[in-house]
Motif scaffolding. Structure first.
Motif, mmCIF file in Angstrom:
data_model
loop_
_atom_site.group_PDB
_atom_site.id
_atom_site.type_symbol
_atom_site.label_atom_id
_atom_site.label_comp_id
_atom_site.label_asym_id
_atom_site.label_seq_id
_atom_site.Cartn_x
_atom_site.Cartn_y
_atom_site.Cartn_z
ATOM 1 N N SER A 17 40.341 17.243 67.592
ATOM 2 C CA SER A 17 40.613 18.504 66.370
ATOM 3 C C SER A 17 41.406 17.559 65.077
ATOM 4 O O SER A 17 42.319 17.044 65.691
ATOM 5 C CB SER A 17 40.900 19.997 66.760
ATOM 6 N N ARG A 19 44.069 19.826 61.439
ATOM 7 C CA ARG A 19 43.659 20.653 60.499
ATOM 8 C C ARG A 19 44.415 20.041 59.346
ATOM 9 O O ARG A 19 45.047 19.276 59.144
ATOM 10 C CB ARG A 19 44.681 21.924 60.840
ATOM 11 N N ALA A 49 32.670 23.749 52.980
ATOM 12 C CA ALA A 49 33.762 25.170 53.327
ATOM 13 C C ALA A 49 34.079 25.734 52.153
ATOM 14 O O ALA A 49 34.601 25.028 50.878
ATOM 15 C CB ALA A 49 34.218 25.095 54.894
ATOM 16 N N THR A 57 34.199 33.258 53.571
ATOM 17 C CA THR A 57 34.216 31.636 53.252
ATOM 18 C C THR A 57 32.220 31.705 53.536
ATOM 19 O O THR A 57 31.320 32.557 54.554
ATOM 20 C CB THR A 57 34.727 31.641 55.360
ATOM 21 N N TYR A 59 29.884 27.980 54.815
ATOM 22 C CA TYR A 59 29.796 26.840 55.480
ATOM 23 C C TYR A 59 28.223 25.907 55.264
ATOM 24 O O TYR A 59 27.556 27.146 55.336
ATOM 25 C CB TYR A 59 30.288 27.606 57.095
ATOM 26 N N LYS A 64 28.932 24.756 60.450
ATOM 27 C CA LYS A 64 29.380 26.429 60.732
ATOM 28 C C LYS A 64 29.777 26.100 62.337
ATOM 29 O O LYS A 64 29.095 25.752 63.349
ATOM 30 C CB LYS A 64 28.034 26.870 60.639
ATOM 31 N N ARG A 66 32.300 24.891 64.001
ATOM 32 C CA ARG A 66 33.277 23.969 64.372
ATOM 33 C C ARG A 66 34.103 23.841 63.573
ATOM 34 O O ARG A 66 35.394 23.760 63.835
ATOM 35 C CB ARG A 66 32.576 22.746 64.329
ATOM 36 N N THR A 68 36.445 26.106 60.575
ATOM 37 C CA THR A 68 37.521 27.172 59.905
ATOM 38 C C THR A 68 37.872 27.373 58.488
ATOM 39 O O THR A 68 39.061 26.569 58.557
ATOM 40 C CB THR A 68 37.912 28.411 60.581
ATOM 41 N N SER A 70 40.740 28.416 56.152
ATOM 42 C CA SER A 70 41.258 29.941 55.794
ATOM 43 C C SER A 70 42.436 29.726 54.183
ATOM 44 O O SER A 70 42.152 28.845 53.930
ATOM 45 C CB SER A 70 42.158 30.506 56.685
ATOM 46 N N GLN A 81 40.026 23.876 59.853
ATOM 47 C CA GLN A 81 40.757 23.675 60.748
ATOM 48 C C GLN A 81 39.226 23.020 61.264
ATOM 49 O O GLN A 81 38.312 23.743 61.221
ATOM 50 C CB GLN A 81 41.110 24.750 62.054
#
Length: 123
Positions: A17, A19, A49, A57, A59, A64, A66, A68, A70, A81
């Protein structure tokens, strides 16, 4: 004029992951879209996105479930993320803003771009 500065890119193994953050400064329109695009070597820049001014939101199908998106309006910061990363997610990721809401997936409607942050996913 909006200034956008991305950060948070790096190298991770598949399944990991990251961010991404995008700090914005300058005049921010009240009704706008903010989005993330990416560009791999030899490929066109593609939409990833977007988030509209009402918080909705959207994507790309490839991310999509996986990724996010914001935003924190108090900090003027956009986030992405990214979970369950795959080698095909490797690209330069760009933050962008356009001064109208709606059609947030349209690359041609964006007029402010950051310098990009590199994401590399190894298998």
């Amino acid at each position: 004029q909006v200034r956008l500065v991305e950060s948070g890119g790096g190298s991770v193994q598949a399944g990991g992951s990251l961010r991404l953050s995008c700090a914005s400064s300058g005049y921010i329109y009240g009704h706008n879209c903010m989005g993330w695009f990416r560009q791999a070597p030899g490929k066109e820049r593609e939409w990833v996105a977007a988030i509209d001014s009402d918080g909705s939101t959207t994507y790309a199908s490839s991310v999509k479930g996986r990724f996010t998106i914001s935003k924190d309006n108090a900090k003027n910061t956009l986030y992405l993320q990214m979970n369950s990363l795959k080698p095909e997610d490797t690209a330069m990721y760009y933050c962008t803003e356009k001064p109208r809401s709606g059609l947030c997936h349209r690359k041609d409607l964006y007029n402010s771009w950051g310098q990009g942050t590199q994401v590399t996913v190894s298998s």
